[in-house]
Design a protein around this motif. Sequence first.
Motif, PDB file in Angstrom:
ATOM      1  N   MET A 235       0.815  -1.229   0.000  1.00 28.78           N
ATOM      2  CA  MET A 235       0.000   0.000   0.000  1.00 28.78           C
ATOM      3  C   MET A 235       0.846   1.277   0.000  1.00 28.78           C
ATOM      4  O   MET A 235       0.306   2.377  -0.141  1.00 28.78           O
ATOM      5  CB  MET A 235      -0.899   0.038   1.245  1.00 28.78           C
ATOM      6  N   SER A 236       2.133   1.148   0.217  1.00 34.62           N
ATOM      7  CA  SER A 236       2.985   2.340   0.350  1.00 34.62           C
ATOM      8  C   SER A 236       3.275   2.971  -1.015  1.00 34.62           C
ATOM      9  O   SER A 236       3.780   2.297  -1.925  1.00 34.62           O
ATOM     10  CB  SER A 236       4.294   1.943   1.046  1.00 34.62           C
ATOM     11  N   PRO A 237       2.973   4.263  -1.189  1.00 34.13           N
ATOM     12  CA  PRO A 237       3.260   4.913  -2.474  1.00 34.13           C
ATOM     13  C   PRO A 237       4.740   4.865  -2.844  1.00 34.13           C
ATOM     14  O   PRO A 237       5.073   4.765  -4.028  1.00 34.13           O
ATOM     15  CB  PRO A 237       2.798   6.363  -2.255  1.00 34.13           C
ATOM     16  N   ASN A 238       5.604   4.909  -1.848  1.00 34.80           N
ATOM     17  CA  ASN A 238       7.041   4.855  -2.157  1.00 34.80           C
ATOM     18  C   ASN A 238       7.437   3.471  -2.670  1.00 34.80           C
ATOM     19  O   ASN A 238       8.286   3.349  -3.562  1.00 34.80           O
ATOM     20  CB  ASN A 238       7.866   5.239  -0.921  1.00 34.80           C
TER      21      ASN A 238
ATOM     22  N   GLN B 187       9.278  -2.460   9.995  1.00 31.77           N
ATOM     23  CA  GLN B 187      10.358  -1.607   9.483  1.00 31.77           C
ATOM     24  C   GLN B 187      11.347  -1.218  10.583  1.00 31.77           C
ATOM     25  O   GLN B 187      12.440  -0.728  10.297  1.00 31.77           O
ATOM     26  CB  GLN B 187       9.787  -0.346   8.801  1.00 31.77           C
ATOM     27  N   LYS B 188      10.931  -1.443  11.862  1.00 35.89           N
ATOM     28  CA  LYS B 188      11.818  -1.071  12.983  1.00 35.89           C
ATOM     29  C   LYS B 188      12.507  -2.291  13.586  1.00 35.89           C
ATOM     30  O   LYS B 188      13.246  -2.163  14.567  1.00 35.89           O
ATOM     31  CB  LYS B 188      10.999  -0.349  14.051  1.00 35.89           C
ATOM     32  N   ALA B 189      12.252  -3.465  13.013  1.00 33.58           N
ATOM     33  CA  ALA B 189      12.878  -4.690  13.544  1.00 33.58           C
ATOM     34  C   ALA B 189      14.372  -4.675  13.228  1.00 33.58           C
ATOM     35  O   ALA B 189      14.768  -4.229  12.151  1.00 33.58           O
ATOM     36  CB  ALA B 189      12.219  -5.920  12.925  1.00 33.58           C
TER      37      ALA B 189
ATOM     38  N   GLY C  34      15.051   2.450   8.163  1.00 30.73           N
ATOM     39  CA  GLY C  34      13.839   1.876   8.742  1.00 30.73           C
ATOM     40  C   GLY C  34      12.566   2.273   8.012  1.00 30.73           C
ATOM     41  O   GLY C  34      11.512   2.478   8.625  1.00 30.73           O
ATOM     42  N   ARG C  35      12.659   2.381   6.691  1.00 30.78           N
ATOM     43  CA  ARG C  35      11.503   2.739   5.870  1.00 30.78           C
ATOM     44  C   ARG C  35      11.487   1.833   4.647  1.00 30.78           C
ATOM     45  O   ARG C  35      12.466   1.149   4.357  1.00 30.78           O
ATOM     46  CB  ARG C  35      11.590   4.207   5.413  1.00 30.78           C
ATOM     47  N   VAL C  36      10.379   1.875   3.931  1.00 32.52           N
ATOM     48  CA  VAL C  36      10.306   1.133   2.668  1.00 32.52           C
ATOM     49  C   VAL C  36      10.112   2.135   1.538  1.00 32.52           C
ATOM     50  O   VAL C  36       9.555   3.209   1.762  1.00 32.52           O
ATOM     51  CB  VAL C  36       9.145   0.103   2.678  1.00 32.52           C
ATOM     52  N   PRO C  37      10.612   1.790   0.341  1.00 27.56           N
ATOM     53  CA  PRO C  37      11.201   0.520  -0.054  1.00 27.56           C
ATOM     54  C   PRO C  37      12.706   0.478   0.159  1.00 27.56           C
ATOM     55  O   PRO C  37      13.338   1.501   0.443  1.00 27.56           O
ATOM     56  CB  PRO C  37      10.899   0.492  -1.553  1.00 27.56           C
ATOM     57  N   CYS C  38      13.245  -0.744  -0.028  1.00 30.95           N
ATOM     58  CA  CYS C  38      14.691  -0.926  -0.084  1.00 30.95           C
ATOM     59  C   CYS C  38      14.956  -2.030  -1.110  1.00 30.95           C
ATOM     60  O   CYS C  38      14.331  -3.085  -1.062  1.00 30.95           O
ATOM     61  CB  CYS C  38      15.222  -1.314   1.294  1.00 30.95           C
TER      62      CYS C  38
HETATM   63  N1  LIG Z   1      12.084   9.217   1.077  1.00 34.31           N
HETATM   64  C1  LIG Z   1      11.757   7.816   1.254  1.00 34.31           C
HETATM   65  C2  LIG Z   1      10.468   7.724   2.057  1.00 34.31           C
HETATM   66  C3  LIG Z   1      10.200   6.316   2.497  1.00 34.31           C
HETATM   67  C4  LIG Z   1       9.013   6.267   3.449  1.00 34.31           C
HETATM   68  O1  LIG Z   1       8.809   7.181   4.280  1.00 34.31           O
HETATM   69  N2  LIG Z   1       8.235   5.189   3.348  1.00 34.31           N
HETATM   70  C5  LIG Z   1       7.110   5.022   4.230  1.00 34.31           C
HETATM   71  C6  LIG Z   1       6.015   4.208   3.536  1.00 34.31           C
HETATM   72  S1  LIG Z   1       5.314   5.065   2.157  1.00 34.31           S
HETATM   73  C7  LIG Z   1       7.565   4.240   5.455  1.00 34.31           C
HETATM   74  O2  LIG Z   1       8.397   3.368   5.351  1.00 34.31           O
HETATM   75  N3  LIG Z   1       6.982   4.540   6.617  1.00 34.31           N
HETATM   76  C8  LIG Z   1       7.245   3.817   7.809  1.00 34.31           C
HETATM   77  C9  LIG Z   1       7.839   4.646   8.889  1.00 34.31           C
HETATM   78  O3  LIG Z   1       8.012   5.871   8.693  1.00 34.31           O
HETATM   79  O4  LIG Z   1       8.143   4.096   9.950  1.00 34.31           O
HETATM   80  C10 LIG Z   1      11.659   7.126  -0.110  1.00 34.31           C
HETATM   81  O5  LIG Z   1      11.334   7.812  -1.087  1.00 34.31           O
HETATM   82  O6  LIG Z   1      11.930   5.923  -0.205  1.00 34.31           O
END
Ligand SMILES: N[C@@H](CCC(=O)N[C@@H](CS)C(=O)NCC(=O)O)C(=O)O
Length: 205
Positions: free
Chosen positions: A10-13, A40-42, A52-56
């Motif tokens: 569901m994440s736009p990124n 994401q924090k594991a 700690g964010r997606v995607p990777c």
């Molecule tokens: N600037 C990053 C932003 C990544 C981001 O914030 N992803 C969100 C999901 S859309 C996320 O992982 N959120 C979880 C969190 O902030 O803990 C990118 O473009 O990849």
Amino acid sequence: MTMKLHGFPMSPNTQRARFALEELDIAYELEVVDLMAGAQKAPEYLAINPAGRVPCLVDGDFSLFESNAILGYLAAQKPERKLDGGADARARAEVTKWMFFGCAHLGPAVQQIFAHTMRLPPEKRLPQVVETARADLDRALKVLEGRLAKSSHLGGDTLTLADISVAPILSPLAMLGVDLTPFVAVSAWLAAIKARPSWVSATGG
Ligand SMILES: N[C@@H](CCC(=O)N[C@@H](CS)C(=O)NCC(=O)O)C(=O)O
């Protein structure tokens, strides 16, 4: 070795990275990072992506976070598609320009609207923030409208990373109650992007 994308459907990124993978017809495995469960924090995920964010994206021993950087890396796998604008410095700069514009002006406004209409608990939602973000968004959309009134895509006449990067920012707007119809060219462009098989595969439609 098949690339692996750590992400949340569901994440736009995440959708941005998947859209590029599908458009370029690059085989990949999606490894779901369940944002609802805080995965994401594991520690095991932080070892892959310290942000700690997606995607990777993981390609062999190479790991890359930041979705727009991922787009650049993916485009470089198939240079003949010229999704990054190709060899011409001006065409490349045009593509990069819209990617930065999306990050700097469109994304933050949409995030504020999302936070203060849906994500935050009702008692923390501030109508004033939504109003300011709507004004910022309209200002940025006018710029996109001007561009898309002159060319079918943000980078020119063909799809580039500019479109792949910006479309996922605008696609949740209907759900957020933002009416894009006054922006006629932007609406037509977004509808055309959403009709692409690669978008449908990346987002579920
Ligand atoms: N600037 C990053 C932003 C990544 C981001 O914030 N992803 C969100 C999901 S859309 C996320 O992982 N959120 C979880 C969190 O902030 O803990 C990118 O473009 O990849």
